[in-house]
Design a protein around this motif. Sequence first.
Motif, PDB file in Angstrom:
ATOM      1  N   ASP A 318      -0.007  -0.337  -1.765  1.00 50.82           N
ATOM      2  CA  ASP A 318       1.362   0.077  -2.093  1.00 50.82           C
ATOM      3  C   ASP A 318       1.537   1.597  -2.150  1.00 50.82           C
ATOM      4  O   ASP A 318       2.597   2.111  -1.789  1.00 50.82           O
ATOM      5  CB  ASP A 318       1.781  -0.501  -3.444  1.00 50.82           C
ATOM      6  N   ARG A 319       0.541   2.296  -2.612  1.00 53.13           N
ATOM      7  CA  ARG A 319       0.651   3.732  -2.851  1.00 53.13           C
ATOM      8  C   ARG A 319       0.656   4.495  -1.532  1.00 53.13           C
ATOM      9  O   ARG A 319      -0.282   4.402  -0.729  1.00 53.13           O
ATOM     10  CB  ARG A 319      -0.534   4.192  -3.716  1.00 53.13           C
ATOM     11  N   LEU A 320       1.710   5.253  -1.296  1.00 53.79           N
ATOM     12  CA  LEU A 320       1.827   6.057  -0.079  1.00 53.79           C
ATOM     13  C   LEU A 320       1.364   7.485  -0.358  1.00 53.79           C
ATOM     14  O   LEU A 320       1.839   8.125  -1.295  1.00 53.79           O
ATOM     15  CB  LEU A 320       3.274   6.061   0.422  1.00 53.79           C
ATOM     16  N   GLN A 321       0.435   7.955   0.472  1.00 50.46           N
ATOM     17  CA  GLN A 321      -0.100   9.294   0.268  1.00 50.46           C
ATOM     18  C   GLN A 321      -0.860   9.720   1.521  1.00 50.46           C
ATOM     19  O   GLN A 321      -1.853   9.090   1.907  1.00 50.46           O
ATOM     20  CB  GLN A 321      -1.062   9.309  -0.928  1.00 50.46           C
ATOM     21  N   GLY A 322      -0.395  10.760   2.178  1.00 47.03           N
ATOM     22  CA  GLY A 322      -1.095  11.278   3.347  1.00 47.03           C
ATOM     23  C   GLY A 322      -0.928  10.381   4.563  1.00 47.03           C
ATOM     24  O   GLY A 322      -0.301   9.318   4.519  1.00 47.03           O
ATOM     25  N   ARG A 323      -1.496  10.854   5.668  1.00 46.76           N
ATOM     26  CA  ARG A 323      -1.443  10.109   6.918  1.00 46.76           C
ATOM     27  C   ARG A 323      -2.853   9.771   7.396  1.00 46.76           C
ATOM     28  O   ARG A 323      -3.799  10.512   7.168  1.00 46.76           O
ATOM     29  CB  ARG A 323      -0.730  10.927   8.000  1.00 46.76           C
ATOM     30  N   VAL A 325      -5.831   9.750   9.663  1.00 45.94           N
ATOM     31  CA  VAL A 325      -6.255  10.797  10.613  1.00 45.94           C
ATOM     32  C   VAL A 325      -6.321  10.285  12.042  1.00 45.94           C
ATOM     33  O   VAL A 325      -6.320  11.069  12.991  1.00 45.94           O
ATOM     34  CB  VAL A 325      -7.621  11.391  10.215  1.00 45.94           C
ATOM     35  N   THR A 326      -6.382   8.951  12.227  1.00 38.55           N
ATOM     36  CA  THR A 326      -6.449   8.397  13.577  1.00 38.55           C
ATOM     37  C   THR A 326      -5.076   8.036  14.136  1.00 38.55           C
ATOM     38  O   THR A 326      -4.974   7.582  15.271  1.00 38.55           O
ATOM     39  CB  THR A 326      -7.337   7.142  13.597  1.00 38.55           C
ATOM     40  N   GLY A 327      -4.032   8.232  13.330  1.00 36.94           N
ATOM     41  CA  GLY A 327      -2.693   7.922  13.792  1.00 36.94           C
ATOM     42  C   GLY A 327      -1.864   7.275  12.701  1.00 36.94           C
ATOM     43  O   GLY A 327      -2.392   6.561  11.849  1.00 36.94           O
ATOM     44  N   VAL A 328      -0.568   7.517  12.737  1.00 34.88           N
ATOM     45  CA  VAL A 328       0.343   7.033  11.705  1.00 34.88           C
ATOM     46  C   VAL A 328       0.348   5.507  11.660  1.00 34.88           C
ATOM     47  O   VAL A 328       0.451   4.839  12.686  1.00 34.88           O
ATOM     48  CB  VAL A 328       1.769   7.553  11.965  1.00 34.88           C
ATOM     49  N   LYS A 329       0.216   4.965  10.466  1.00 40.12           N
ATOM     50  CA  LYS A 329       0.220   3.511  10.294  1.00 40.12           C
ATOM     51  C   LYS A 329       1.516   3.006   9.657  1.00 40.12           C
ATOM     52  O   LYS A 329       1.780   1.805   9.651  1.00 40.12           O
ATOM     53  CB  LYS A 329      -0.965   3.097   9.407  1.00 40.12           C
ATOM     54  N   ASN A 330       2.308   3.883   9.096  1.00 36.48           N
ATOM     55  CA  ASN A 330       3.548   3.496   8.421  1.00 36.48           C
ATOM     56  C   ASN A 330       4.667   4.430   8.894  1.00 36.48           C
ATOM     57  O   ASN A 330       5.142   5.274   8.144  1.00 36.48           O
ATOM     58  CB  ASN A 330       3.360   3.583   6.903  1.00 36.48           C
ATOM     59  N   PRO A 331       5.078   4.279  10.151  1.00 39.59           N
ATOM     60  CA  PRO A 331       6.034   5.235  10.723  1.00 39.59           C
ATOM     61  C   PRO A 331       7.392   5.261  10.040  1.00 39.59           C
ATOM     62  O   PRO A 331       8.102   6.265  10.117  1.00 39.59           O
ATOM     63  CB  PRO A 331       6.167   4.756  12.177  1.00 39.59           C
ATOM     64  N   GLY A 333       7.855   5.165   6.833  1.00 35.54           N
ATOM     65  CA  GLY A 333       7.735   5.724   5.496  1.00 35.54           C
ATOM     66  C   GLY A 333       7.303   7.175   5.542  1.00 35.54           C
ATOM     67  O   GLY A 333       6.863   7.676   6.581  1.00 35.54           O
ATOM     68  N   PRO A 334       7.367   7.847   4.399  1.00 37.87           N
ATOM     69  CA  PRO A 334       7.002   9.259   4.340  1.00 37.87           C
ATOM     70  C   PRO A 334       5.495   9.489   4.424  1.00 37.87           C
ATOM     71  O   PRO A 334       5.049  10.624   4.654  1.00 37.87           O
ATOM     72  CB  PRO A 334       7.533   9.708   2.979  1.00 37.87           C
ATOM     73  N   ALA A 335       4.694   8.451   4.209  1.00 32.96           N
ATOM     74  CA  ALA A 335       3.241   8.569   4.253  1.00 32.96           C
ATOM     75  C   ALA A 335       2.661   7.185   4.474  1.00 32.96           C
ATOM     76  O   ALA A 335       3.372   6.168   4.433  1.00 32.96           O
ATOM     77  CB  ALA A 335       2.714   9.168   2.948  1.00 32.96           C
ATOM     78  N   ASP A 336       1.374   7.137   4.722  1.00 28.17           N
ATOM     79  CA  ASP A 336       0.679   5.859   4.894  1.00 28.17           C
ATOM     80  C   ASP A 336       0.125   5.387   3.542  1.00 28.17           C
ATOM     81  O   ASP A 336      -0.137   6.203   2.654  1.00 28.17           O
ATOM     82  CB  ASP A 336      -0.478   6.018   5.881  1.00 28.17           C
ATOM     83  N   PRO A 337      -0.089   4.070   3.390  1.00 26.13           N
ATOM     84  CA  PRO A 337      -0.739   3.591   2.168  1.00 26.13           C
ATOM     85  C   PRO A 337      -2.176   4.109   2.106  1.00 26.13           C
ATOM     86  O   PRO A 337      -2.839   4.253   3.144  1.00 26.13           O
ATOM     87  CB  PRO A 337      -0.693   2.068   2.305  1.00 26.13           C
ATOM     88  N   ILE A 338      -2.638   4.381   0.912  1.00 24.72           N
ATOM     89  CA  ILE A 338      -3.939   5.054   0.785  1.00 24.72           C
ATOM     90  C   ILE A 338      -5.105   4.191   1.251  1.00 24.72           C
ATOM     91  O   ILE A 338      -6.207   4.703   1.469  1.00 24.72           O
ATOM     92  CB  ILE A 338      -4.196   5.538  -0.654  1.00 24.72           C
ATOM     93  N   ILE A 339      -4.875   2.906   1.459  1.00 25.39           N
ATOM     94  CA  ILE A 339      -5.966   2.052   1.919  1.00 25.39           C
ATOM     95  C   ILE A 339      -6.415   2.418   3.338  1.00 25.39           C
ATOM     96  O   ILE A 339      -7.489   2.000   3.777  1.00 25.39           O
ATOM     97  CB  ILE A 339      -5.575   0.563   1.841  1.00 25.39           C
TER      98      ILE A 339
END
Length: 592
Positions: A318-323, A325-331, A333-339
């Motif tokens: 659930d937590r969105l933070q950072g992107r 490094v291999t490519g955006v996974k949550n286009p 949203g403002p960031a990707d989930p930390i998983i």
Amino acid sequence: MPIYNAPVQDLQFVLHDVLNVSSSDVDGYGELEPSFTAAVLEEAGKLSSEVLAPLNPVGDTEGCTLENGVVRTPTGFGDAFEKIKEGGWNGLDLPEEYGGQNLPYVLSTAVGEIMVSANMAFNMYQGLTHGAISAILAHGSDEQKAKYLPKMVSLDWTGTMNLTEPHCGTDLGMMRTKAEPQDDGSYLITGQKIFISAGDHDMAENIIHLVLAKAPGGGEGTKGISLFIVPKFMVNDDGSLGDRNPVTVGKIEEKMGIHGNATCVMNYDGAKGFLIGDLHKGMRAMFTMMNEARLGVGLQGYAQAEAAYQNAVAYANDRLQGRDVTGVKNPDGPADPIIVHPDVRRNLMDQKSFIEGARAFTLWGAKLIDAAHRAGDEDAEGLISLMTPVIKGVLTDRGFEMAVQAQQVYGGHGYIEEWGMSQFARDARIAMIYEGANGIQALDLVGRKLAQSGGKYVMAFFEMVKNFIKENEGNEALKSDFLDPLKAASKDLQAAGMFFMQNGMKNPNAALAGSYDFMHLFGHVCLGLMWAQMAKAAHGALDAGTDDPAFYEAKLTTGKYYMARQLPATALHLARIQSGADPVMTLAAADF
């Protein structure tokens, strides 16, 4: 508020795919068909997620209070305790003649994991009772069993065990509590005991204390210790309750965790007690409680890690933070989930691979206990005796570490009480200490258990590992990922044992200084063996065809992680052991 869902599929996998419980010829195992165990586990899971887990933060926040000599438990605990009683959960594996269901201990252990994960502090009230019941079953007279057990199995009465005193913990030979014999065959017990879990509460009509004390004529040290039944209220011949015994609560300890369980100072002021077992043989009776308790405490370690892990996984998704490094996974949203981040994945994989290995290890241990108690298997008895300090010590050490790692996934939120993650770490911390601190477990393993029966059982374990590898060496799906790492780890364990044999006699500190590392080295090999067995079972299910291939594929991926990233720690532990006593013992006490 934290979530909890019982891992029924994982438990079923271990019980049936790995341990094959329903095909065992041990008495009662024929009943353990998959549909039956699933129904029991699902019902336990429903009770735990809907009733026990919501009370976990309540117990942590409110704690227990002492009012006019009576301990009051947190809001909702009494109602939950009634549900445990109504369901007969305490008697799952206890004899039918005393109101139990006589099902195997392995199933009771699986249920225990679920309830401990949901609410460890609450579960201790019935857990301590179960240990006291086991001691009375093993050492009590027929009259004592008939008098106390039906009410204890039903949880109308609960039980405790009273060992520790202010001046002595592990060294019970220093005990001061006295037992004065009376003309009617009873004893008057006088002394103080501390750290008594569930020592008093308002959820049961009576509390049956099992108390270690010294009676006259026993000599010095532990040889003079006897075990006594000391009820809170005297029990009349017709089973009704009589006068209050002079046993009182001095105070409730303020603790780091398990706030929902009353940890009491107990004062015995000439309280009437009744000898259980033989006079001056209390240590033998006490160890009946301790061995069961130690496996249960090992379970507490990984069960708390399981609860913390479930919440960490949910947060990481659930937590969105950072992107990534291999490519955006949550286009969107403002960031990707930390998983998506490798270090978060490492953290979660550490937890997952430990918990699932620990679950298999503990249930295998419970199966050994069933073989020993239900089938009279002396080899099973010897093997679980060897494994008990490993289960207790390693699973609680690592369980606490994993609860902390789950907390770490939350970042700063993990340090804030409203998220509930600190409770898992605080509650798990006690498991490393009570029922024999983990340093004592390591000393017990190296100083006593390895040499037991001339080393018969540790050699049997080595043979078990060797035979598993040999039997499966033609299985290419297992060889490089599971069998080869297991073989290397087993060689490290054997090399450590050889070091002790060559050096321990002439310099005992050489063995004792390496005991803690040896315990963890042993634990890694045990978990490695469990993972190799689980991998074999997962491949078997996939080869046979399954409706849920993703579950078994995930098992294999998780197992490969453990073998590649965790099992190589055996080499580090071996290097520490082989450094001997000098690095540990050379510094003078005054220089610390």
